[in-house]
Each structure stands twice: as structure tokens, then as C-alpha cells.
Motif scaffolding. Structure first.
Motif, PDB file in Angstrom:
ATOM      1  N   ILE A   1       5.541  11.522   6.676  1.00  0.00           N
ATOM      2  CA  ILE A   1       5.155  10.963   5.377  1.00  0.00           C
ATOM      3  C   ILE A   1       4.859   9.474   5.516  1.00  0.00           C
ATOM      4  O   ILE A   1       3.869   8.965   4.971  1.00  0.00           O
ATOM      5  CB  ILE A   1       6.273  11.192   4.336  1.00  0.00           C
ATOM      6  CG1 ILE A   1       6.453  12.691   4.073  1.00  0.00           C
ATOM      7  CG2 ILE A   1       5.949  10.462   3.029  1.00  0.00           C
ATOM      8  CD1 ILE A   1       7.621  13.022   3.171  1.00  0.00           C
ATOM      9  N   ILE A   2       5.701   8.774   6.262  1.00  0.00           N
ATOM     10  CA  ILE A   2       5.499   7.334   6.464  1.00  0.00           C
ATOM     11  C   ILE A   2       4.163   7.075   7.157  1.00  0.00           C
ATOM     12  O   ILE A   2       3.403   6.178   6.768  1.00  0.00           O
ATOM     13  CB  ILE A   2       6.667   6.741   7.281  1.00  0.00           C
ATOM     14  CG1 ILE A   2       7.929   6.700   6.412  1.00  0.00           C
ATOM     15  CG2 ILE A   2       6.331   5.338   7.787  1.00  0.00           C
ATOM     16  CD1 ILE A   2       9.188   6.346   7.160  1.00  0.00           C
ATOM     17  N   ASN A   3       3.851   7.870   8.167  1.00  0.00           N
ATOM     18  CA  ASN A   3       2.578   7.703   8.871  1.00  0.00           C
ATOM     19  C   ASN A   3       1.390   7.988   7.953  1.00  0.00           C
ATOM     20  O   ASN A   3       0.354   7.316   8.028  1.00  0.00           O
ATOM     21  CB  ASN A   3       2.525   8.614  10.096  1.00  0.00           C
ATOM     22  CG  ASN A   3       3.421   8.128  11.224  1.00  0.00           C
ATOM     23  OD1 ASN A   3       3.672   6.930  11.342  1.00  0.00           O
ATOM     24  ND2 ASN A   3       3.908   9.044  12.044  1.00  0.00           N
ATOM     25  N   LYS A   4       1.546   8.992   7.083  1.00  0.00           N
ATOM     26  CA  LYS A   4       0.486   9.304   6.128  1.00  0.00           C
ATOM     27  C   LYS A   4       0.274   8.141   5.159  1.00  0.00           C
ATOM     28  O   LYS A   4      -0.859   7.764   4.846  1.00  0.00           O
ATOM     29  CB  LYS A   4       0.843  10.572   5.342  1.00  0.00           C
ATOM     30  CG  LYS A   4       0.753  11.859   6.137  1.00  0.00           C
ATOM     31  CD  LYS A   4      -0.684  12.267   6.345  1.00  0.00           C
ATOM     32  CE  LYS A   4      -0.775  13.623   6.999  1.00  0.00           C
ATOM     33  NZ  LYS A   4      -2.188  13.994   7.298  1.00  0.00           N
ATOM     34  N   LEU A   5       1.373   7.588   4.665  1.00  0.00           N
ATOM     35  CA  LEU A   5       1.274   6.465   3.735  1.00  0.00           C
ATOM     36  C   LEU A   5       0.615   5.263   4.403  1.00  0.00           C
ATOM     37  O   LEU A   5      -0.241   4.599   3.812  1.00  0.00           O
ATOM     38  CB  LEU A   5       2.669   6.089   3.221  1.00  0.00           C
ATOM     39  CG  LEU A   5       3.368   7.102   2.305  1.00  0.00           C
ATOM     40  CD1 LEU A   5       4.792   6.648   2.002  1.00  0.00           C
ATOM     41  CD2 LEU A   5       2.593   7.292   1.012  1.00  0.00           C
ATOM     42  N   LYS A   6       1.009   4.993   5.622  1.00  0.00           N
ATOM     43  CA  LYS A   6       0.431   3.863   6.356  1.00  0.00           C
ATOM     44  C   LYS A   6      -1.070   4.043   6.548  1.00  0.00           C
ATOM     45  O   LYS A   6      -1.856   3.108   6.356  1.00  0.00           O
ATOM     46  CB  LYS A   6       1.119   3.713   7.714  1.00  0.00           C
ATOM     47  CG  LYS A   6       2.543   3.191   7.632  1.00  0.00           C
ATOM     48  CD  LYS A   6       3.302   3.385   8.937  1.00  0.00           C
ATOM     49  CE  LYS A   6       2.643   2.682  10.101  1.00  0.00           C
ATOM     50  NZ  LYS A   6       3.418   2.876  11.358  1.00  0.00           N
ATOM     51  N   SER A   7      -1.454   5.262   6.926  1.00  0.00           N
ATOM     52  CA  SER A   7      -2.862   5.534   7.203  1.00  0.00           C
ATOM     53  C   SER A   7      -3.699   5.577   5.930  1.00  0.00           C
ATOM     54  O   SER A   7      -4.742   4.928   5.827  1.00  0.00           O
ATOM     55  CB  SER A   7      -2.987   6.864   7.957  1.00  0.00           C
ATOM     56  OG  SER A   7      -4.330   7.244   8.097  1.00  0.00           O
ATOM     57  N   ASN A   8      -3.223   6.328   4.941  1.00  0.00           N
ATOM     58  CA  ASN A   8      -4.016   6.542   3.729  1.00  0.00           C
ATOM     59  C   ASN A   8      -4.075   5.320   2.823  1.00  0.00           C
ATOM     60  O   ASN A   8      -5.076   5.093   2.137  1.00  0.00           O
ATOM     61  CB  ASN A   8      -3.460   7.729   2.938  1.00  0.00           C
ATOM     62  CG  ASN A   8      -3.633   9.043   3.674  1.00  0.00           C
ATOM     63  OD1 ASN A   8      -4.449   9.150   4.580  1.00  0.00           O
ATOM     64  ND2 ASN A   8      -2.865  10.053   3.291  1.00  0.00           N
ATOM     65  N   LEU A   9      -2.978   4.557   2.801  1.00  0.00           N
ATOM     66  CA  LEU A   9      -2.917   3.404   1.900  1.00  0.00           C
ATOM     67  C   LEU A   9      -3.181   2.082   2.615  1.00  0.00           C
ATOM     68  O   LEU A   9      -3.185   1.028   1.987  1.00  0.00           O
ATOM     69  CB  LEU A   9      -1.547   3.352   1.210  1.00  0.00           C
ATOM     70  CG  LEU A   9      -1.115   4.609   0.453  1.00  0.00           C
ATOM     71  CD1 LEU A   9       0.238   4.392  -0.202  1.00  0.00           C
ATOM     72  CD2 LEU A   9      -2.149   5.000  -0.578  1.00  0.00           C
TER      73      LEU A   9
ATOM     74  N   GLU B   1       6.804  -1.356   7.145  1.00  0.00           N
ATOM     75  CA  GLU B   1       7.856  -1.817   6.226  1.00  0.00           C
ATOM     76  C   GLU B   1       7.586  -1.359   4.796  1.00  0.00           C
ATOM     77  O   GLU B   1       8.482  -0.863   4.107  1.00  0.00           O
ATOM     78  CB  GLU B   1       7.951  -3.344   6.278  1.00  0.00           C
ATOM     79  CG  GLU B   1       9.049  -3.903   5.373  1.00  0.00           C
ATOM     80  CD  GLU B   1       9.126  -5.421   5.438  1.00  0.00           C
ATOM     81  OE1 GLU B   1       9.910  -5.997   4.656  1.00  0.00           O
ATOM     82  OE2 GLU B   1       8.391  -6.024   6.257  1.00  0.00           O
ATOM     83  N   LYS B   2       6.346  -1.516   4.352  1.00  0.00           N
ATOM     84  CA  LYS B   2       6.018  -1.135   2.977  1.00  0.00           C
ATOM     85  C   LYS B   2       6.075   0.385   2.797  1.00  0.00           C
ATOM     86  O   LYS B   2       6.537   0.882   1.762  1.00  0.00           O
ATOM     87  CB  LYS B   2       4.636  -1.663   2.606  1.00  0.00           C
ATOM     88  CG  LYS B   2       4.258  -1.408   1.152  1.00  0.00           C
ATOM     89  CD  LYS B   2       3.063  -2.233   0.715  1.00  0.00           C
ATOM     90  CE  LYS B   2       3.441  -3.688   0.529  1.00  0.00           C
ATOM     91  NZ  LYS B   2       2.324  -4.469  -0.084  1.00  0.00           N
ATOM     92  N   ALA B   3       5.629   1.129   3.800  1.00  0.00           N
ATOM     93  CA  ALA B   3       5.668   2.591   3.717  1.00  0.00           C
ATOM     94  C   ALA B   3       7.109   3.082   3.606  1.00  0.00           C
ATOM     95  O   ALA B   3       7.419   3.973   2.805  1.00  0.00           O
ATOM     96  CB  ALA B   3       4.991   3.206   4.936  1.00  0.00           C
ATOM     97  N   ASN B   4       7.997   2.493   4.411  1.00  0.00           N
ATOM     98  CA  ASN B   4       9.416   2.853   4.335  1.00  0.00           C
ATOM     99  C   ASN B   4      10.003   2.496   2.975  1.00  0.00           C
ATOM    100  O   ASN B   4      10.821   3.240   2.420  1.00  0.00           O
ATOM    101  CB  ASN B   4      10.195   2.138   5.439  1.00  0.00           C
ATOM    102  CG  ASN B   4      10.208   2.912   6.743  1.00  0.00           C
ATOM    103  OD1 ASN B   4      10.950   3.871   6.896  1.00  0.00           O
ATOM    104  ND2 ASN B   4       9.356   2.500   7.673  1.00  0.00           N
ATOM    105  N   LYS B   5       9.583   1.369   2.443  1.00  0.00           N
ATOM    106  CA  LYS B   5      10.082   0.931   1.139  1.00  0.00           C
ATOM    107  C   LYS B   5       9.677   1.914   0.048  1.00  0.00           C
ATOM    108  O   LYS B   5      10.498   2.296  -0.800  1.00  0.00           O
ATOM    109  CB  LYS B   5       9.545  -0.461   0.816  1.00  0.00           C
ATOM    110  CG  LYS B   5      10.043  -1.014  -0.512  1.00  0.00           C
ATOM    111  CD  LYS B   5       9.483  -2.411  -0.762  1.00  0.00           C
ATOM    112  CE  LYS B   5       9.965  -2.949  -2.110  1.00  0.00           C
ATOM    113  NZ  LYS B   5       9.402  -4.303  -2.372  1.00  0.00           N
ATOM    114  N   TYR B   6       8.416   2.345   0.066  1.00  0.00           N
ATOM    115  CA  TYR B   6       7.949   3.318  -0.923  1.00  0.00           C
ATOM    116  C   TYR B   6       8.754   4.613  -0.837  1.00  0.00           C
ATOM    117  O   TYR B   6       9.168   5.182  -1.853  1.00  0.00           O
ATOM    118  CB  TYR B   6       6.467   3.632  -0.707  1.00  0.00           C
ATOM    119  CG  TYR B   6       5.516   2.563  -1.181  1.00  0.00           C
ATOM    120  CD1 TYR B   6       5.784   1.805  -2.317  1.00  0.00           C
ATOM    121  CD2 TYR B   6       4.328   2.321  -0.491  1.00  0.00           C
ATOM    122  CE1 TYR B   6       4.901   0.831  -2.752  1.00  0.00           C
ATOM    123  CE2 TYR B   6       3.437   1.347  -0.926  1.00  0.00           C
ATOM    124  CZ  TYR B   6       3.730   0.600  -2.053  1.00  0.00           C
ATOM    125  OH  TYR B   6       2.845  -0.354  -2.484  1.00  0.00           O
TER     126      TYR B   6
END
Length: 235
Positions: free
Chosen positions: A207-215, A220-225
Motif C-alpha cells: 500500500i505504501i509503495n502504491k501511495l508513493k507511486s500514484n500520489l 515518510e508521507k505515505a507512511n503517515k497517511y
């Protein structure tokens, strides 16, 4: 249905009545009965009400049969919430084949492939609806999950091929990824994105990798979300 309509009319009367009203007036709602995957039913449900003086009043409620609507007809009539129910158009045939499941295994497999193709096509139409602004991202999220869950239901009841569940998840997740990548995401929508990935059984690091890539955000921000999502939903 009549009982529900009467309760609804009563509730609306008490909500809107005025102190000087000298007559109780119930406005019955205009409603419809929706049948899923059934054809041998009438086009309307009838009820006859007989008053104390023997006067008779017919009460008729129209019936909608989902199986008689194609995907495009549902879209044309703005019946967007009913789109996932297209998968149930295969239920009647699956039910027949399931009576002799061993002998009909190959036919059931073929039918489930058709259900999977229908799931893909319906998901694609839902994505188009969101892209054109006819439904919002939250509705898209709910409808895509509904497709996934309805497919799993039919598969577990008739096909029982767990690999197909994974294939459908991948198909829908890929479509979902594409639209997330193409548009700007508001903070409030990130919760829906994370929720969708959790429903698709992704691990936290995925999920973190998806957030990093898509957004296009850092680790750090992906983990925070993700951590904020779990806090809000009390994982």
C-alpha cells in the motif's frame, strides 16, 4: 411494501404537519420493487384495499427486473448503483448447471469466465462514469468493491476457483490504479484509496509503495497517511 409505504407516509406527515391542521393526509411515496436475476414475475405488484364501507381501492407498485437491462441501458437511465448486479445475470444458468456439478464442471468454468469478463467490462464502465464526473470517487470505490464481492459470492457458490477471485481483484485494482494515477487526489479521498487497497488484500508495504507511486509522495508521507488511516479506523 404497502406497510413500508404507509409508515413512510405517516412519518412524513408528522414531520411536516402544522398545529392548525384539521385533517390527517398521508402522501404515499412513489416507489418500485427491484428484482435481481428473476424473470418469471409480474410487471407490477397489486394490492386491493377494502374500506369499512366496502369501497375498494387498488394499490399498484411497478416492478423492475434488473436482468432485462443491459449495462448501457442502466447507464442511459442513470441506474449507476445497480451496475454491479449485472453479474447476477449469469446466476440462473449457473444454478441449472450446479444441479449436476460434477458432470457440468467444464460448463461451470466457462460460465465463470463469462462472469469474470462481465466484471471487467462493468468495472471499466464505472471508471468511465467517474472520469466523466457522473459519479464521485467515493461511489466509484463502493461500486468497484461491490463487483469484487459479488464475483466472490458467485464463485464460492458455484465455481469455487479461488484463483479467479485473485484475477478479478487484479483486474479491478489495475483499473483503479490507472484512474488514481491520472487525476489529482484530495486528502479526503486518500482514505478511500487506502481502504480499497486493504479490501484487495494488499500488505502495508505494498500500500505504501502504491501511495508513493500514484500520489508522487515520499516514503515518510505515505507512511503517515497509512498510519493516520489505521488510527482513524482503529485497526
Amino acid at each position: 411494501m404497502f406497510e413500508y409505504d404507509l409508515l413512510y407516509a405517516k412519518q412524513k406527515y408528522y414531520e411536516k404537519r402544522k398545529q392548525n391542521d384539521d385533517k390527517i393526509v398521508f402522501h404515499m411515496p412513489e416507489d418500485i420493487i427491484i428484482f435481481i436475476g428473476e424473470n418469471n414475475i409480474p410487471n407490477h405488484m397489486d394490492m386491493k384495499i377494502v374500506l369499512p364501507d366496502e369501497q375498494e381501492k387498488d394499490y399498484e407498485i411497478p416492478v423492475m427486473k434488473c436482468s432485462q437491462y443491459s449495462t448501457q441501458e442502466m447507464i442511459q437511465n442513470k441506474l449507476y448503483p445497480l451496475l454491479p448486479l449485472q453479474l447476477f445475470n449469469f446466476k440462473e444458468e449457473l444454478l441449472k448447471l450446479n444441479k449436476e456439478k460434477t458432470e457440468n464442471k467444464d460448463k461451470i468454468d466457462d460460465q465463470m469466465q463469462k462472469v469474470m469478463q462481465s466484471a471487467k467490462q462493468t468495472a471499466e464502465e464505472i471508471i468511465k462514469l467517474q472520469e466523466s464526473g457522473k459519479i464521485n470517487p467515493e461511489d466509484m470505490h463502493i461500486l468497484l468493491l461491490a463487483i469484487s464481492n459479488l464475483f466472490k459470492y458467485l464463485n464460492s457458490k458455484y465455481g469455487n476457483d479461488t484463483k479467479l477471485n485473485e484475477k478479478v481483484n487484479i483486474i479491478i485494482k489495475t483499473l483503479y490504479d490507472s484512474i488514481v494515477e491520472e487525476r489529482g487526489i484530495k486528502i479526503g479521498e486518500i482514505r478511500g484509496i487506502i481502504s480499497t487497497y486493504i479490501e484487495f488484500k494488499l500488505e502495508d508495504d505494498e500500500i505504501i509503495n502504491k501511495l508513493k507511486s500514484n500520489l508522487n509522495i515520499d516514503d515518510e508521507k505515505a507512511n503517515k497517511y497509512l498510519n493516520n488511516y489505521y488510527k482513524e479506523n482503529k485497526k
